[in-house]
Scaffold this active site. Structure first.
Site, PDB file in Angstrom:
ATOM      1  N   LYS A 146       0.839  -1.197   0.000  1.00 49.43           N
ATOM      2  CA  LYS A 146       0.000   0.000   0.000  1.00 49.43           C
ATOM      3  C   LYS A 146       0.878   1.253   0.000  1.00 49.43           C
ATOM      4  CE  LYS A 146      -3.481   2.377   2.714  1.00 49.43           C
ATOM      5  NZ  LYS A 146      -4.488   2.344   3.756  1.00 49.43           N
TER       6      LYS A 146
ATOM      7  N   GLU B  65      -4.811  -6.254  14.834  1.00 50.41           N
ATOM      8  CA  GLU B  65      -4.264  -4.959  14.397  1.00 50.41           C
ATOM      9  C   GLU B  65      -5.373  -3.899  14.428  1.00 50.41           C
ATOM     10  OE1 GLU B  65      -0.799  -4.708  11.508  1.00 50.41           O
ATOM     11  OE2 GLU B  65      -2.331  -3.772  10.277  1.00 50.41           O
TER      12      GLU B  65
ATOM     13  N   GLU C 181      10.569  -4.727   4.397  1.00 45.10           N
ATOM     14  CA  GLU C 181      10.617  -6.148   4.022  1.00 45.10           C
ATOM     15  C   GLU C 181      10.272  -6.322   2.545  1.00 45.10           C
ATOM     16  OE1 GLU C 181       8.988  -4.923   6.664  1.00 45.10           O
ATOM     17  OE2 GLU C 181       8.940  -6.342   8.340  1.00 45.10           O
TER      18      GLU C 181
ATOM     19  N   GLY D  33      -4.899  -1.607   4.842  1.00 45.38           N
ATOM     20  CA  GLY D  33      -4.085  -2.757   4.415  1.00 45.38           C
ATOM     21  C   GLY D  33      -4.758  -4.087   4.703  1.00 45.38           C
ATOM     22  N   ARG D  34      -5.263  -4.243   5.922  1.00 44.29           N
ATOM     23  CA  ARG D  34      -5.847  -5.536   6.294  1.00 44.29           C
ATOM     24  C   ARG D  34      -7.259  -5.722   5.753  1.00 44.29           C
ATOM     25  NH1 ARG D  34      -4.650  -2.203  10.285  1.00 44.29           N
ATOM     26  NH2 ARG D  34      -6.287  -1.313  11.590  1.00 44.29           N
TER      27      ARG D  34
ATOM     28  N   LYS E  17       9.383  -0.781  14.236  1.00 47.57           N
ATOM     29  CA  LYS E  17       9.966  -0.505  12.905  1.00 47.57           C
ATOM     30  C   LYS E  17      11.048   0.567  13.038  1.00 47.57           C
ATOM     31  CE  LYS E  17       5.944  -1.146   9.868  1.00 47.57           C
ATOM     32  NZ  LYS E  17       5.056  -0.431   8.958  1.00 47.57           N
TER      33      LYS E  17
ATOM     34  N   HIS F  90      -5.851 -32.344  18.402  1.00 48.37           N
ATOM     35  CA  HIS F  90      -4.761 -33.165  18.947  1.00 48.37           C
ATOM     36  C   HIS F  90      -3.581 -32.301  19.381  1.00 48.37           C
ATOM     37  CE1 HIS F  90      -6.922 -36.731  17.595  1.00 48.37           C
ATOM     38  NE2 HIS F  90      -7.276 -35.965  16.568  1.00 48.37           N
TER      39      HIS F  90
HETATM   40  O1  F6P Z   1       2.188  -4.157   9.909  1.00 47.27           O
HETATM   41  C1  F6P Z   1       1.884  -2.846   9.656  1.00 47.27           C
HETATM   42  C2  F6P Z   1       1.387  -2.625   8.271  1.00 47.27           C
HETATM   43  O2  F6P Z   1       1.304  -1.263   8.081  1.00 47.27           O
HETATM   44  C3  F6P Z   1       0.046  -3.295   8.007  1.00 47.27           C
HETATM   45  O3  F6P Z   1      -1.034  -2.579   8.441  1.00 47.27           O
HETATM   46  C4  F6P Z   1       0.095  -3.478   6.535  1.00 47.27           C
HETATM   47  O4  F6P Z   1      -0.847  -4.397   6.127  1.00 47.27           O
HETATM   48  C5  F6P Z   1       1.524  -3.947   6.360  1.00 47.27           C
HETATM   49  O5  F6P Z   1       2.248  -3.177   7.294  1.00 47.27           O
HETATM   50  C6  F6P Z   1       2.090  -3.785   4.987  1.00 47.27           C
HETATM   51  O6  F6P Z   1       2.071  -2.462   4.553  1.00 47.27           O
HETATM   52  P1  F6P Z   1       2.240  -2.078   3.039  1.00 47.27           P
HETATM   53  O7  F6P Z   1       1.133  -2.708   2.274  1.00 47.27           O
HETATM   54  O8  F6P Z   1       2.184  -0.597   3.010  1.00 47.27           O
HETATM   55  O9  F6P Z   1       3.572  -2.600   2.577  1.00 47.27           O
END
Ligand code: F6P
Length: 546
Positions: A206, A352, A212, A266-267, A511, A383
């Protein structure tokens, strides 16, 4: 509660709780043989049985009173009409617009957002079909048969869960992969399997600033360029983002970008461009069916009175346990192998969204908010952690989810699975008294001494709550309904707790601190001040990595 003072509805619920708290569900079932039917709701091919909860009409009325007092109906309207209910980020919350098929406009800042949503959906349809048909090929003209989604959190968990859930609908010649973790292993293990000529990378972010995702995307880009050259990038990389400038800066042509907007959290984004890999895997028609299922749940949520509103009822029952019984956890157990990643997806959605401690009026909460969610696929988890669910000291309400018909009806597997899920719900609710345990032991021929020694171990307190959610089959439509149901449940709870379910500042601190530590690990910064534990660990790790 709310603010420092308890509201009228809250005080009423406390009274109801004091009278009701020791009531046993098994007695309620004996007293009313229509209880199962009374506390069940249907929507299309879905049934939600919430009768195995510690509730009666009085409790439910008091909970609906709380929902009304908290303005749940008005807040639902506010969300659907594009009001900026994400007030800390000054944003509308419009994942519902992504699956809105009607003609009604939805305005944000005086502008109808529907045309842009439909444009992107059309672009997703055309692109996913072209990839599936092989008319959009890789740089050397070969069909793109390996699709890699690079993203994390909301840009990974939703598509990953949905692609797995809809495996029976996959195109047979297309394989999907997901790289989310920064651990180089995630990248290496996927790239090792792939041929650059047939690989399409979807960079899903987003913000397009997530370390990452950008690090993984750079590694994949280098891997591709090493094999096919710089010119190949435009045929092998697409981006899903709200941030055009960063996409361009990264080196992806904006024509290869599928846009979404700030009003999609995002979620809550698997219905947007973030769902591109779902559309490629199962075909756009099935992706659209998933949107239709979600839209059916949206309509139900927006137009049904609270007393028959599935997400509202599930939310209120969750509040009842969380804020009155003091049970701050629940488990989601899908009895469907294809839904095995649903609990991980819901962890982000719920934790979240509602893992918050400050109210919308800028005060610290003085009551519990979002619960801890965990889960896994049944019957496997029977189990592993079910022992604690049945006999532990912690009460864990459970959402059981099951399709009546499996995509793989082999022999009597499904009847065995179904009997297990129903038995679990019944056992948790009913339990087994010491007398019943003693009788069983007696029937099994045990001596009096053995019975006396074993009956406590063999008894179950029962009165442990669960919801059972049954679908005919887990198809794209059902999946859409299911996920939208949880989205709205979480939203409703956020309203009751007076928190913003749509920001996530809580993930920022870690972060930021990681960015401070990185140069130390890499050996480009020294002597930064930390607590003695962190400093010690940095030094030890550096020594090991030398
Ligand atoms: O974990 C924090 C967060 O901002 C989430 O809300 C989001 O889904 C994720 O990081 C990834 O963010 P992006 O889509 O901006 O890379």
């Amino acid at each position: 509660m709310f603010g420092r003072k308890k509201s009228k509805a809250w005080r009423n619920l406390e009274c109801v709780y004091r009278r009701f708290r020791d009531t046993q569900m098994r007695d309620l079932f004996v007293a009313d043989n229509m209880r199962g039917e009374k506390y069940s709701l249907h929507l299309d091919n879905m049934m939600v049985d919430y009768s195995k909860n510690r509730i009666d009409d009085n409790v439910m009325q008091a909970l609906f009173g709380l929902a009304r007092e908290r303005g749940v109906e008005e807040k639902i309207k506010a969300m659907f009409s594009g009001e900026k209910i994400n007030q800390t980020e000054n944003r509308a919350v419009l994942h519902i617009a992504l699956r809105h098929s009607g003609q009604m406009p939805i305005y944000v800042d005086g502008r109808d957002v529907m045309p842009q949503i439909h444009n992107v959906l059309d672009k997703m349809r055309d692109f996913s079909e072209a990839v599936r048909l092989g008319t959009f090929t890789g740089y050397t003209g070969k069909k793109l048969t390996n699709i890699v989604n690079i993203g994390i959190g909301g840009s990974d968990l939703g598509p990953f869960m949905a692609v797995e859930a809809l495996k029976p609908y996959w195109a047979r010649d297309i394989k999907c992969y997901f790289i989310s973790n920064i651990d180089g292993t995630a990248c290496a293990e996927v790239l090792n399997k792939l041929d650059p000529e047939t690989t399409l990378f979807i960079v899903a972010s987003k913000t397009f600033t997530t370390i990452e995702t950008l690090t993984n995307a750079k590694t994949c880009r280098r891997w591709l360029v090493d094999a096919l050259g710089e010119h190949a990038v435009s045929k092998h990389f697409v981006a899903l983002s709200t941030n055009k400038a960063e996409v361009e800066k990264f080196g992806i042509n904006p024509d290869n970008m599928f846009e979404f907007w700030d009003f999609v959290g995002g979620r809550y984004s698997m219905w947007s461009a973030i769902g591109l890999i779902i559309a490629i895997a199962v075909g756009y028609k099935n992706f659209a069916k998933m949107l239709e299922g979600a839209e059916a749940m949206d309509k139900h949520f927006a137009t049904t009175d609270l007393e028959h509103n599935i997400p509202v009822i599930l939310a209120l029952i969750g509040i009842w346990y969380n804020n009155f019984y003091g049970i701050h956890r629940y488990a989601v157990i899908p009895y469907d192998q294809y839904l095995q990643y649903l609990p991980s997806y819901l962890q982000q959605l719920d934790m979240e969204s509602n893992g918050k401690s400050v109210t919308l009026d800028n005060k610290l909460v003085n009551y519990a908010t979002g619960p801890v969610l965990f889960g896994g696929a049944g019957t496997n988890v029977q189990h592993s952690f079910f022992q604690l669910l049945h006999q532990g000291t912690e009460i864990v309400p459970v959402d059981f989810i099951v399709p009546a018909i499996s995509h793989n009806e082999i022999g009597n597997h499904q009847p065995i699975l179904l009997s297990n899920i129903l038995a679990q719900g019944e056992a948790l609710m009913h339990g087994k008294t010491e007398e019943e345990a003693a009788l069983e032991l007696e029937k099994a021929g045990k001596s009096k001494a053995e019975i006396a020694r074993l009956k406590k171990y063999k008894s179950f307190s029962g009165n442990r709550p669960s919801n059972i959610i049954v679908f005919k089959k887990i198809d794209p439509y059902a999946l859409g309904m299911l996920v939208a149901m949880y989205e709205h449940k979480v939203f409703t709870q956020g309203i009751i707790w007076n928190i913003n379910s749509f920001d996530q500042f809580g993930v920022e601190l870690g972060k930021q601190m990681a960015l401070n530590i990185l140069p130390e690990i890499e050996g480009t910064a020294f002597g930064v001040e930390h607590d003695s534990s962190t400093s010690g660990l940095i030094n030890y790790i550096k020594k090991l990595r030398k």
